[in-house]
Motif scaffolding. Structure first.
Motif, PDB file in Angstrom:
ATOM      1  N   MET A 163     -35.652  14.113 -18.252  1.00  0.00           N
ATOM      2  CA  MET A 163     -37.361  14.335 -17.616  1.00  0.00           C
ATOM      3  C   MET A 163     -37.366  15.841 -17.248  1.00  0.00           C
ATOM      4  O   MET A 163     -38.391  16.418 -17.469  1.00  0.00           O
ATOM      5  CB  MET A 163     -37.331  13.619 -16.292  1.00  0.00           C
TER       6      MET A 163
ATOM      7  N   ILE B 235     -36.936  19.937 -22.290  1.00  0.00           N
ATOM      8  CA  ILE B 235     -37.953  20.079 -23.228  1.00  0.00           C
ATOM      9  C   ILE B 235     -37.230  20.187 -24.638  1.00  0.00           C
ATOM     10  O   ILE B 235     -35.998  20.869 -24.590  1.00  0.00           O
ATOM     11  CB  ILE B 235     -39.012  20.936 -22.945  1.00  0.00           C
TER      12      ILE B 235
ATOM     13  N   THR C  51     -53.281  18.527 -20.547  1.00  0.00           N
ATOM     14  CA  THR C  51     -52.648  17.890 -19.422  1.00  0.00           C
ATOM     15  C   THR C  51     -53.088  16.321 -19.673  1.00  0.00           C
ATOM     16  O   THR C  51     -54.219  16.047 -19.954  1.00  0.00           O
ATOM     17  CB  THR C  51     -53.057  18.273 -18.077  1.00  0.00           C
TER      18      THR C  51
ATOM     19  N   GLU D 242     -47.414   9.691 -13.895  1.00  0.00           N
ATOM     20  CA  GLU D 242     -46.831  10.565 -14.540  1.00  0.00           C
ATOM     21  C   GLU D 242     -47.683  11.801 -15.152  1.00  0.00           C
ATOM     22  O   GLU D 242     -48.623  11.450 -15.951  1.00  0.00           O
ATOM     23  CB  GLU D 242     -45.886  10.104 -15.694  1.00  0.00           C
TER      24      GLU D 242
ATOM     25  N   PHE E 221     -48.091  15.213 -17.461  1.00  0.00           N
ATOM     26  CA  PHE E 221     -47.246  16.059 -18.412  1.00  0.00           C
ATOM     27  C   PHE E 221     -48.207  17.006 -19.260  1.00  0.00           C
ATOM     28  O   PHE E 221     -49.445  16.649 -19.293  1.00  0.00           O
ATOM     29  CB  PHE E 221     -46.391  15.393 -19.033  1.00  0.00           C
TER      30      PHE E 221
ATOM     31  N   LYS F  94     -42.951  16.421 -24.403  1.00  0.00           N
ATOM     32  CA  LYS F  94     -43.509  16.797 -23.364  1.00  0.00           C
ATOM     33  C   LYS F  94     -42.948  17.773 -22.407  1.00  0.00           C
ATOM     34  O   LYS F  94     -41.839  17.813 -22.380  1.00  0.00           O
ATOM     35  CB  LYS F  94     -43.828  15.220 -22.620  1.00  0.00           C
ATOM     36  N   LEU F  95     -43.856  18.364 -21.740  1.00  0.00           N
ATOM     37  CA  LEU F  95     -43.280  19.014 -20.552  1.00  0.00           C
ATOM     38  C   LEU F  95     -43.733  18.393 -19.069  1.00  0.00           C
ATOM     39  O   LEU F  95     -44.924  18.407 -18.792  1.00  0.00           O
ATOM     40  CB  LEU F  95     -44.240  20.636 -20.380  1.00  0.00           C
ATOM     41  N   HIS F  96     -42.905  17.897 -18.651  1.00  0.00           N
ATOM     42  CA  HIS F  96     -43.332  16.855 -17.509  1.00  0.00           C
ATOM     43  C   HIS F  96     -43.411  17.681 -16.292  1.00  0.00           C
ATOM     44  O   HIS F  96     -42.665  18.923 -15.953  1.00  0.00           O
ATOM     45  CB  HIS F  96     -42.025  15.916 -17.102  1.00  0.00           C
ATOM     46  N   LEU F  97     -44.580  17.569 -15.681  1.00  0.00           N
ATOM     47  CA  LEU F  97     -44.979  18.449 -14.342  1.00  0.00           C
ATOM     48  C   LEU F  97     -44.703  17.483 -12.984  1.00  0.00           C
ATOM     49  O   LEU F  97     -44.213  18.178 -12.053  1.00  0.00           O
ATOM     50  CB  LEU F  97     -46.403  18.708 -14.773  1.00  0.00           C
TER      51      LEU F  97
ATOM     52  N   ARG G 145     -44.242  13.276 -11.255  1.00  0.00           N
ATOM     53  CA  ARG G 145     -44.111  11.946 -11.294  1.00  0.00           C
ATOM     54  C   ARG G 145     -44.306  11.421  -9.789  1.00  0.00           C
ATOM     55  O   ARG G 145     -43.564  12.129  -8.580  1.00  0.00           O
ATOM     56  CB  ARG G 145     -42.537  11.556 -11.752  1.00  0.00           C
TER      57      ARG G 145
END
Length: 280
Positions: A4, A7, A24, A101, A103, A114-117, A119
């Motif tokens: 998670m 990247i 986004t 979620e 991202f 994806k770039l997860h921001l 959760r």
């Protein structure tokens, strides 16, 4: 599988460019198992066979993550005129505790990853005009919960749970609405229980537009007037059948006199309060 917090090299390369093409996305996973996707891009995006709808009007506050144990801060705003986000569904609790979620993706190269921001889970949801605001609770929110029990004059058990041990089937009754004054004020003139018997209890509709929806009861009077703690998504109709369960105000007197369950009372009603302790 990419972790998670990592990247892909391709996405890292795209992020380093002077001109970027990022959008986004929000993925909602409801308790029912349904998954809904939304994006702030001006076109729908298809990511992993999930359509992320562009017409949602979703807007996030600044995504803030703390290095300590303080809860993360995030709110999501959205419009209610989308066919996927309906006011009556929010009122009915369809999105309660939904997992979210958030991202970033490169909309010109969705295969870059994806770039997860963030959760988390939906918390309190408020509705104003044609908008809704949803609080997003992060993983550190669970650290705010009390561990263990605290001394209390009132019972700490939930009515009917494994600690209370009251048999709810003995205090659950059926009926039908004779009049609906509003979405949260109902009348059943055939009810004969004493006033407050159903206060803090619950009512679940078995037929009608609100079928399957349960609500907490704020107050009840012997005349059959039932006031709900929050409004139903649809105004009930005369004849709608329901199932109603008594409530408990968690006092020792109610536990003893109304439910004959003092042996399972989970409180300390005879401990002096702070006023007594301060007296010399």
């Amino acid at each position: 599988m990419i972790p998670m917090n990592a990247i892909t090299p391709k996405l890292a390369e795209l992020l380093e460019q002077e001109i970027t093409a990022f959008a986004t996305c929000w993925l909602l996973k409801l308790k029912s198992g349904e998954e809904l996707g939304f994006t702030d891009f001006d076109q729908d995006l298809n990511i992993n066979n999930i359509t992320y709808h562009s017409a949602s009007g979703f807007t996030p506050s600044a995504v803030l993550s703390n290095s300590g144990l303080a809860p993360d801060n995030l709110e999501i705003e959205g419009m209610l005129d989308n066919e996927l986000i309906l006011k009556q569904d929010l009122i009915a609790g369809k999105y309660d505790h939904a997992e979210i979620e958030i991202f970033l993706v490169n909309y010109e190269n969705l295969n870059a990853g994806k770039l997860h921001l963030k959760r988390g889970w939906f918390g309190e949801v408020s509705i104003k005009d044609n908008m809704f605001i949803a609080e997003v609770k992060g993983l550190t929110h669970a650290l705010n919960k009390n561990i263990g029990d605290l001394y209390s004059h009132r019972c700490r058990a939930k009515f009917g749970d494994e600690k209370c041990k009251a048999d709810l089937s003995k205090y659950t009754f059926s009926g039908s609405i004779t009049e609906a004054q509003s979405n949260n004020t109902l009348i059943d003139i055939n009810r004969a229980e004493e006033s407050d018997f159903f206060q803090y209890g619950s009512i679940k509709f078995l037929t009608g537009a609100n079928q399957g929806i349960a609500k907490e009861i704020q107050s009840y009077t012997r005349s059959g007037k039932i006031v709900l703690a929050s409004p139903l998504p649809h105004k009930p109709s005369a004849g709608d059948s329901y199932e109603i369960t008594a409530g408990c105000n968690k006092s020792f007197e109610t536990c003893y006199k109304q439910f004959n369950n003092a042996i399972n009372f989970r409180g300390e009603p005879h401990i002096p309060g702070i006023t007594k302790l301060l007296k010399v």
